[in-house]
Scaffold this motif. Structure first.
Motif, PDB file in Angstrom:
ATOM      1  N   GLY A  14       0.699  -1.010  -0.003  1.00 43.61           N
ATOM      2  CA  GLY A  14       0.067  -0.300  -0.325  1.00 43.61           C
ATOM      3  C   GLY A  14       1.399   1.419  -0.261  1.00 43.61           C
ATOM      4  N   PRO A  15      -0.395   2.337   0.098  1.00 41.16           N
ATOM      5  CA  PRO A  15       0.853   3.356   0.026  1.00 41.16           C
ATOM      6  C   PRO A  15       2.473   3.892   1.170  1.00 41.16           C
ATOM      7  CG  PRO A  15      -1.240   4.038  -0.090  1.00 41.16           C
ATOM      8  CD  PRO A  15      -1.101   2.608   0.741  1.00 41.16           C
ATOM      9  N   SER A  16       2.464   3.840   2.509  1.00 43.62           N
ATOM     10  CA  SER A  16       3.441   3.551   2.793  1.00 43.62           C
ATOM     11  C   SER A  16       4.611   2.372   2.252  1.00 43.62           C
ATOM     12  CB  SER A  16       3.588   3.572   4.859  1.00 43.62           C
ATOM     13  OG  SER A  16       2.538   2.347   5.304  1.00 43.62           O
ATOM     14  N   GLY A  17       4.026   1.135   2.303  1.00 38.78           N
ATOM     15  CA  GLY A  17       5.172   0.099   1.680  1.00 38.78           C
ATOM     16  C   GLY A  17       5.484   0.735   0.071  1.00 38.78           C
ATOM     17  N   ALA A  18       4.986   1.020  -0.419  1.00 37.64           N
ATOM     18  CA  ALA A  18       5.457   1.999  -2.008  1.00 37.64           C
ATOM     19  C   ALA A  18       6.057   2.347  -1.308  1.00 37.64           C
ATOM     20  CB  ALA A  18       4.173   1.985  -2.764  1.00 37.64           C
ATOM     21  N   VAL A  19       6.100   3.839  -0.655  1.00 42.28           N
ATOM     22  CA  VAL A  19       7.002   5.119  -0.231  1.00 42.28           C
ATOM     23  C   VAL A  19       7.902   4.999   0.223  1.00 42.28           C
ATOM     24  CG1 VAL A  19       8.008   7.013   0.591  1.00 42.28           C
ATOM     25  CG2 VAL A  19       5.382   6.347  -0.933  1.00 42.28           C
ATOM     26  N   ALA A  20       7.617   3.802   1.299  1.00 44.37           N
ATOM     27  CA  ALA A  20       9.334   3.271   1.882  1.00 44.37           C
ATOM     28  C   ALA A  20      10.066   2.851   0.775  1.00 44.37           C
ATOM     29  CB  ALA A  20       9.203   2.572   3.437  1.00 44.37           C
ATOM     30  N   SER A  21       9.891   1.346   0.806  1.00 46.52           N
ATOM     31  CA  SER A  21      10.206   0.852  -0.463  1.00 46.52           C
ATOM     32  C   SER A  21      10.822   1.536  -1.373  1.00 46.52           C
ATOM     33  CB  SER A  21       9.974  -0.251  -1.011  1.00 46.52           C
ATOM     34  OG  SER A  21       8.644  -0.158  -1.559  1.00 46.52           O
ATOM     35  N   SER A  22      10.215   2.204  -2.114  1.00 47.93           N
ATOM     36  CA  SER A  22      10.793   3.589  -3.735  1.00 47.93           C
ATOM     37  C   SER A  22      12.228   3.767  -2.650  1.00 47.93           C
ATOM     38  CB  SER A  22      10.155   4.428  -3.029  1.00 47.93           C
ATOM     39  OG  SER A  22       9.113   3.677  -4.208  1.00 47.93           O
ATOM     40  N   LEU A  23      12.460   4.369  -1.637  1.00 51.07           N
ATOM     41  CA  LEU A  23      13.120   5.650  -0.620  1.00 51.07           C
ATOM     42  C   LEU A  23      14.428   4.469  -0.557  1.00 51.07           C
ATOM     43  CD1 LEU A  23      11.009   8.097   1.750  1.00 51.07           C
ATOM     44  CD2 LEU A  23      12.175   8.856  -0.518  1.00 51.07           C
ATOM     45  N   LEU A  24      14.225   2.918  -0.105  1.00 48.53           N
ATOM     46  CA  LEU A  24      15.351   2.397   0.865  1.00 48.53           C
ATOM     47  C   LEU A  24      15.942   1.942  -0.710  1.00 48.53           C
ATOM     48  CD1 LEU A  24      13.598   0.662   3.975  1.00 48.53           C
ATOM     49  CD2 LEU A  24      15.761   1.941   3.458  1.00 48.53           C
ATOM     50  N   ASN A  25      14.975   1.952  -1.711  1.00 45.34           N
ATOM     51  CA  ASN A  25      15.585   1.783  -3.115  1.00 45.34           C
ATOM     52  C   ASN A  25      16.549   2.435  -3.375  1.00 45.34           C
ATOM     53  OD1 ASN A  25      15.123  -0.755  -5.633  1.00 45.34           O
ATOM     54  ND2 ASN A  25      14.669   1.320  -6.484  1.00 45.34           N
ATOM     55  N   LYS A  26      16.523   3.080  -3.675  1.00 39.25           N
ATOM     56  CA  LYS A  26      16.542   5.067  -4.128  1.00 39.25           C
ATOM     57  C   LYS A  26      18.719   4.759  -3.655  1.00 39.25           C
ATOM     58  CE  LYS A  26      13.292   7.468  -5.121  1.00 39.25           C
ATOM     59  NZ  LYS A  26      13.540   8.393  -6.312  1.00 39.25           N
ATOM     60  N   GLN A  27      18.741   4.402  -2.062  1.00 42.02           N
ATOM     61  CA  GLN A  27      19.557   4.191  -1.446  1.00 42.02           C
ATOM     62  C   GLN A  27      20.630   2.734  -1.292  1.00 42.02           C
ATOM     63  OE1 GLN A  27      20.863   7.187   0.761  1.00 42.02           O
ATOM     64  NE2 GLN A  27      19.264   7.924  -0.838  1.00 42.02           N
ATOM     65  N   GLY A  28      19.778   1.888  -2.815  1.00 44.13           N
ATOM     66  CA  GLY A  28      20.643   0.616  -3.389  1.00 44.13           C
ATOM     67  C   GLY A  28      21.001  -0.313  -2.571  1.00 44.13           C
ATOM     68  N   LYS A  29      19.367   0.175  -0.925  1.00 44.79           N
ATOM     69  CA  LYS A  29      19.683  -1.469  -0.111  1.00 44.79           C
ATOM     70  C   LYS A  29      18.675  -2.331  -0.872  1.00 44.79           C
ATOM     71  CE  LYS A  29      21.422   0.290   3.197  1.00 44.79           C
ATOM     72  NZ  LYS A  29      22.297   1.559   2.422  1.00 44.79           N
ATOM     73  N   LYS A  30      18.513  -3.673  -1.058  1.00 46.19           N
ATOM     74  CA  LYS A  30      17.520  -4.725  -1.524  1.00 46.19           C
ATOM     75  C   LYS A  30      16.656  -5.106  -0.718  1.00 46.19           C
ATOM     76  CE  LYS A  30      18.552  -9.425  -2.236  1.00 46.19           C
ATOM     77  NZ  LYS A  30      18.877 -11.077  -2.374  1.00 46.19           N
ATOM     78  N   VAL A  31      15.569  -4.437  -1.257  1.00 45.14           N
ATOM     79  CA  VAL A  31      14.278  -4.104  -0.592  1.00 45.14           C
ATOM     80  C   VAL A  31      13.203  -5.910  -1.204  1.00 45.14           C
ATOM     81  CG1 VAL A  31      12.313  -2.950  -0.110  1.00 45.14           C
ATOM     82  CG2 VAL A  31      14.856  -1.754  -0.461  1.00 45.14           C
ATOM     83  N   VAL A  32      12.301  -6.468  -0.939  1.00 48.03           N
ATOM     84  CA  VAL A  32      11.434  -7.568  -1.340  1.00 48.03           C
ATOM     85  C   VAL A  32       9.781  -6.055  -0.340  1.00 48.03           C
ATOM     86  CG1 VAL A  32      10.569  -9.428  -1.728  1.00 48.03           C
ATOM     87  CG2 VAL A  32      12.674  -8.799  -1.662  1.00 48.03           C
ATOM     88  N   VAL A  33       8.937  -6.619  -1.424  1.00 43.40           N
ATOM     89  CA  VAL A  33       7.564  -5.776   0.085  1.00 43.40           C
ATOM     90  C   VAL A  33       6.753  -7.579  -0.831  1.00 43.40           C
ATOM     91  CG1 VAL A  33       6.099  -5.016  -1.206  1.00 43.40           C
ATOM     92  CG2 VAL A  33       7.704  -3.753  -1.097  1.00 43.40           C
ATOM     93  N   LEU A  34       6.914  -7.238   0.465  1.00 39.79           N
ATOM     94  CA  LEU A  34       5.019  -8.703   0.223  1.00 39.79           C
ATOM     95  C   LEU A  34       3.979  -8.752   0.817  1.00 39.79           C
ATOM     96  CD1 LEU A  34       7.936 -11.532   3.042  1.00 39.79           C
ATOM     97  CD2 LEU A  34       7.650 -11.640  -0.235  1.00 39.79           C
ATOM     98  N   GLU A  35       3.133  -8.548  -0.362  1.00 39.79           N
ATOM     99  CA  GLU A  35       1.815  -8.313  -0.317  1.00 39.79           C
ATOM    100  C   GLU A  35       0.905  -9.445  -1.157  1.00 39.79           C
ATOM    101  OE1 GLU A  35      -1.357  -6.507  -0.256  1.00 39.79           O
ATOM    102  OE2 GLU A  35      -0.633  -5.164   0.297  1.00 39.79           O
ATOM    103  N   ARG A  36      -0.190  -9.333   0.212  1.00 38.50           N
ATOM    104  CA  ARG A  36      -0.808 -10.221   0.512  1.00 38.50           C
ATOM    105  C   ARG A  36      -2.228 -10.681  -1.027  1.00 38.50           C
ATOM    106  NH1 ARG A  36      -4.664  -9.958   5.923  1.00 38.50           N
ATOM    107  NH2 ARG A  36      -5.428  -8.579   3.967  1.00 38.50           N
ATOM    108  N   GLU A  37      -2.439  -9.425  -0.742  1.00 39.58           N
ATOM    109  CA  GLU A  37      -3.125  -9.825  -2.110  1.00 39.58           C
ATOM    110  C   GLU A  37      -2.707  -9.123  -3.517  1.00 39.58           C
ATOM    111  OE1 GLU A  37      -6.562  -9.691  -1.006  1.00 39.58           O
ATOM    112  OE2 GLU A  37      -6.586  -9.475   0.297  1.00 39.58           O
TER     113      GLU A  37
END
Length: 415
Positions: A14-37
């Protein structure tokens, strides 16, 4: 069993997950988002606040919102209107105390959330839909998650940090025993989408309309217009006030709408285009917002009430607050999650909480419907309604309870 190792797992796209993952990805971090739906999927919280636009811009997601808003039926929004027993008032969010955007959109959340998630994926974030976290264990240097994928297979992920952006799913609060009762009374909301067919030339589609029940001031309605001629309508009410026996949700909703002259007139030609839904007891709280290796974002932590549409704003604020802290932690720097995340987030949440409480006990209704309003105070209040609840240069943010209480008493005295 092979164990996948990543820097950050974000639970929920959702919105907070999309924004947080985008910001961390921009810093080169390996991010995985797990979404139930699977997206798009239904969600409530359709009337954004202007402060949201700042956070979406920070994550590089605001341009796609602006460019696709018309095609998706999102409605330009510049304020909020209030109606009570024939009295009408409104706030123009461009006339506020705090600098920053004064306009935003009223959005269909299924499309809005997908737009943000797609934007994060286009930036390089890995999002796995229909992946459900079923177990979480805390360890000194990592969090271990057991996940079921879309085919029903189970796998393990170890993350140096976990962000719970699961909203009302509240995954970490459930799995590691963080839940506690909200201090707000249990309330229900009944809502649906309609083809509104509003023919009143004076109706302002650029504002959410909040209407108070003429006999029960703690019962209120939202009317959120979209640009394609549809609207979201709902009523919020304590369950004991509802005679629900043998009645469908839609019948209950429209029965309450017809008790209010302005709404029944506006919606006299409305046609429901979706089944009415009910959410009961949505206010929630937690014992803590973070641990050594996790943090709760948005509604996964605390949800207040929908009356001032603060939910998405709090969610996005939490994402923008936590991302740099997690980035520093992963880079080996010393961080203080309480001082850098929980306390700053709580400051704005508490401000919203003051105004929500004052709405239901009547004090804030006395303020906004007062006939003679000081322009500067009005701008300060308007800033909070526009989402700027973290601007401590605003006295009604820095000392929200004391200031609002004094203001309400003055309005009551001179009404």
């Amino acid at each position: 069993m092979k164990v996948e190792k990543v820097d950050v797992v974000v639970i929920g796209a959702g919105p907070s997950g999309a924004v947080a993952s985008s910001l961390l990805n921009k810093q080169g971090k390996k991010v995985v988002v797990l979404e139930r739906e699977t997206f798009p999927r239904f969600s409530i919280g359709e009337s954004l606040l202007p402060q949201c636009m700042t956070y979406l811009a920070e994550a590089g997601l605001v341009d796609s919102l602006n460019s696709q808003a018309d095609a998706l039926g999102f409605q330009f929004k510049n304020g909020a209107a209030f109606e009570k027993s024939g009295e009408h008032t409104f706030f123009d969010f461009t006339d506020k105390f705090t600098e920053g955007p004064g306009t935003t959109f009223q959005v269909k959340r299924a499309d809005f959330d997908k737009l943000l998630a797609d934007g994060a994926a286009q930036q390089g974030v890995t999002i796995r839909y229909r992946h459900t976290v079923i177990e979480v264990t805390e360890h000194a240097d990592f969090m271990r998650l057991i996940v079921i994928d879309e085919s029903g297979e189970t796998y393990t992920v170890e993350a140096k940090f976990v962000l719970d952006a699961s909203g009302f799913g509240r995954v970490l609060p459930r799995l590691i025993d963080l839940e506690k009762p909200s201090k707000f009374p249990v309330r229900s909301s009944y809502f649906t989408h309609v083809e509104d067919n509003i023919d009143d030339a004076n109706f302002d589609r650029n504002k959410i309309l909040i209407t108070v029940h003429p006999e029960h001031p703690d019962v209120w309605y939202w009317l959120i217009p979209f640009s394609d001629g549809t609207a979201s309508i709902g009523v919020v009410i304590e369950p004991e006030k509802v005679v629900a026996a043998e009645r469908e949700h839609q019948e209950i909703l429209f029965d309450y709408i017809n008790q209010v002259p302005n709404l029944s007139q506006l919606l006299k030609n409305a046609k429901a285009i979706a089944p009415a839904r009910q959410i009961k007891g949505y206010s929630a709280d937690v014992t803590r917002l973070h641990g050594e290796r996790f943090a709760l974002l948005g509604n996964a932590g605390e949800f207040l009430d929908p009356v001032f549409s603060s939910g998405v704003t709090i969610a996005l604020r939490s994402a923008c607050l936590i991302a740099p802290v997690v980035n520093d932690l992963l880079d080996g720097k010393e961080v203080d999650l309480a001082k850098q995340y929980a306390e700053p987030l709580k400051q704005g949440v508490d401000c919203f909480k003051t105004f929500v409480t004052a709405w239901y006990d009547g004090r804030f209704q006395d303020v906004i419907f007062h006939k003679e309003q000081d322009p500067q105070i009005r701008q300060m209040v308007c800033s909070i309604l526009a989402g700027y609840a973290w601007d401590t240069s605003n006295p009604y943010v820095a000392h929200s309870e004391r200031r609002l209480d004094v203001l309400a008493k003055l309005c009551k005295e001179y009404q």
